[in-house]
Design a protein around this motif. Structure first.
Motif, short mmCIF file in Angstrom:
data_model
loop_
_atom_site.label_atom_id
_atom_site.label_comp_id
_atom_site.label_asym_id
_atom_site.label_seq_id
_atom_site.Cartn_x
_atom_site.Cartn_y
_atom_site.Cartn_z
N ALA A 162 -4.87 4.14 -8.47
CA ALA A 162 -4.70 2.79 -7.96
C ALA A 162 -3.67 2.78 -6.83
O ALA A 162 -2.76 3.60 -6.79
CB ALA A 162 -4.26 1.85 -9.08
N CYS A 163 -3.82 1.82 -5.93
CA CYS A 163 -2.89 1.64 -4.82
C CYS A 163 -1.88 0.56 -5.20
O CYS A 163 -2.26 -0.51 -5.68
CB CYS A 163 -3.63 1.24 -3.56
SG CYS A 163 -4.85 2.45 -2.99
N THR A 164 -0.61 0.84 -5.01
CA THR A 164 0.43 -0.14 -5.29
C THR A 164 0.79 -0.97 -4.07
O THR A 164 1.43 -2.01 -4.20
CB THR A 164 1.69 0.56 -5.80
OG1 THR A 164 2.18 1.47 -4.78
CG2 THR A 164 1.40 1.35 -7.07
N ALA A 165 0.40 -0.52 -2.90
CA ALA A 165 0.67 -1.25 -1.66
C ALA A 165 -0.33 -0.80 -0.61
O ALA A 165 -0.99 0.24 -0.75
CB ALA A 165 2.11 -1.03 -1.19
N GLY A 166 -0.43 -1.58 0.46
CA GLY A 166 -1.35 -1.24 1.53
C GLY A 166 -2.64 -2.02 1.43
O GLY A 166 -2.83 -2.88 0.56
N LYS A 167 -3.55 -1.73 2.35
CA LYS A 167 -4.87 -2.37 2.40
C LYS A 167 -5.94 -1.28 2.40
O LYS A 167 -6.37 -0.82 3.46
CB LYS A 167 -4.98 -3.24 3.65
CG LYS A 167 -4.03 -4.43 3.65
CD LYS A 167 -4.24 -5.30 4.88
CE LYS A 167 -3.32 -6.51 4.85
NZ LYS A 167 -3.50 -7.38 6.05
N PRO A 168 -6.36 -0.85 1.21
CA PRO A 168 -7.37 0.22 1.16
C PRO A 168 -8.77 -0.23 1.55
O PRO A 168 -9.62 0.61 1.85
CB PRO A 168 -7.33 0.66 -0.31
CG PRO A 168 -6.85 -0.55 -1.04
CD PRO A 168 -5.90 -1.25 -0.13
#
Length: 296
Positions: A121-127
């Motif tokens: 999972a991504c905790t920050a950013g715009k995947p």
């Protein structure tokens, strides 16, 4: 009077030690919360993306790739190493075809998988981002959780080893499939600090197999002596160019465990100093003025 002076001295020493400890902890917290920005002088390397996990292009940490040509609809894969205590961040830039050749909006996504091919999972950013028909470029990013040195078998925590980047388009008009695009990816990492450290260590990092087994010819006659097979294997290892198997993933500079140094050593040392000062101050306040005069 002397007792009052001693109490003031002890209080001053304790306050100075507490201020030193707070300053060190505040600095560590600030370093932990602020990610290091990527400068304009980022090193770029030509790394050809693969079309699957086994053929992913090897990407060094802190390096950004030169834009690679691909077709809209392809799955593009890169792989990079991450050690314990790091917080990796993946960025991707997609240069889209000319607006005149497109028939609508496109939605692109960047995914990151660990060495067990578990999506992280991504905790920050715009995947995931959508480009309109007039956009010419898309910027995507994904910051992962802190890589842990050890974790429970049932947990989905990031662990030291290989991390795969997958870049692809999710939604687009069917007429736009196959149009040429250019993709560029890069990785950066920050130190999570000793507050994120855990006890334990993996027996081996989660890295891809550097030398997979070969497919045998069904019409080949099996060798009667195992010595011949071992000699052939030794020859292949001595000459890496004779084998089509790609080289293994490079180990991080400080090892997969992230090195021995951690700011927990600073906290431990400061705590020991404060404890010693508190002991000296307590002894100074309670030792008295010596033996009473009336005692013979």
């Amino acid at each position: 009077m002397r007792t009052t002076r001693r109490m003031r001295r002890a209080a001053a020493v304790l306050l100075a030690g507490a201020a030193l400890f707070a300053a060190g902890a505040g600095t560590a917290a600030a370093d932990d919360a602020t990610p290091s920005p990527s400068g304009s002088g980022t090193v770029e390397e030509r790394v050809q993306p693969g079309t699957g996990f086994r053929t992913a292009g090897n990407l060094r940490p802190g390096v950004r790739t030169v834009p690679a040509s691909a077709s809209t609809g392809d799955y593009l894969y890169w792989v990079f190493p991450a050690a314990a205590g790091e917080v990796p961040t993946v960025s991707a830039t997609v240069t889209l075809p000319e607006a005149a050749s497109r028939h609508g909006s496109q939605t692109w996504q960047v995914d990151v998988y660990d060495g067990l091919r578990r999506r992280q999972a991504c905790t920050a950013g715009k995947p995931t981002r959508t480009a309109s028909a007039q956009d010419t470029q898309l910027e995507l990013s994904c910051r992962l959780r802190t890589v842990r040195a050890w974790s429970e078998a049932w947990a989905d925590d990031p662990l030291p080893g290989a991390y795969y980047i997958r870049l692809t388009v999710l939604r687009l008009p069917d007429q736009d499939l196959g149009l040429p695009v250019q993709a560029q990816v890069g990785t950066t990492s920050t130190d999570a600090g000793g507050s994120k450290a855990v006890d334990g260590e993996l027996a081996a990092p989660l890295t891809p197999v550097a030398r997979a087994g070969a497919t045998l010819d069904p019409n080949a006659v099996p060798s009667a002596s195992p010595t011949e097979e071992s000699d052939e294997a030794a020859d292949d290892e001595a000459d890496p160019s004779a084998s089509p198997v790609p080289a293994g993933l490079a180990q991080p500079e400080d090892g997969w465990g992230g090195g021995w140094w951690s700011d927990r050593w600073i906290w431990t040392a400061v705590g020991g100093v404060l404890g010693a000062l508190a002991g000296v101050a307590g002894y100074t306040l309670t030792r008295g003025r010596g033996r009473p005069r009336q005692v013979a």
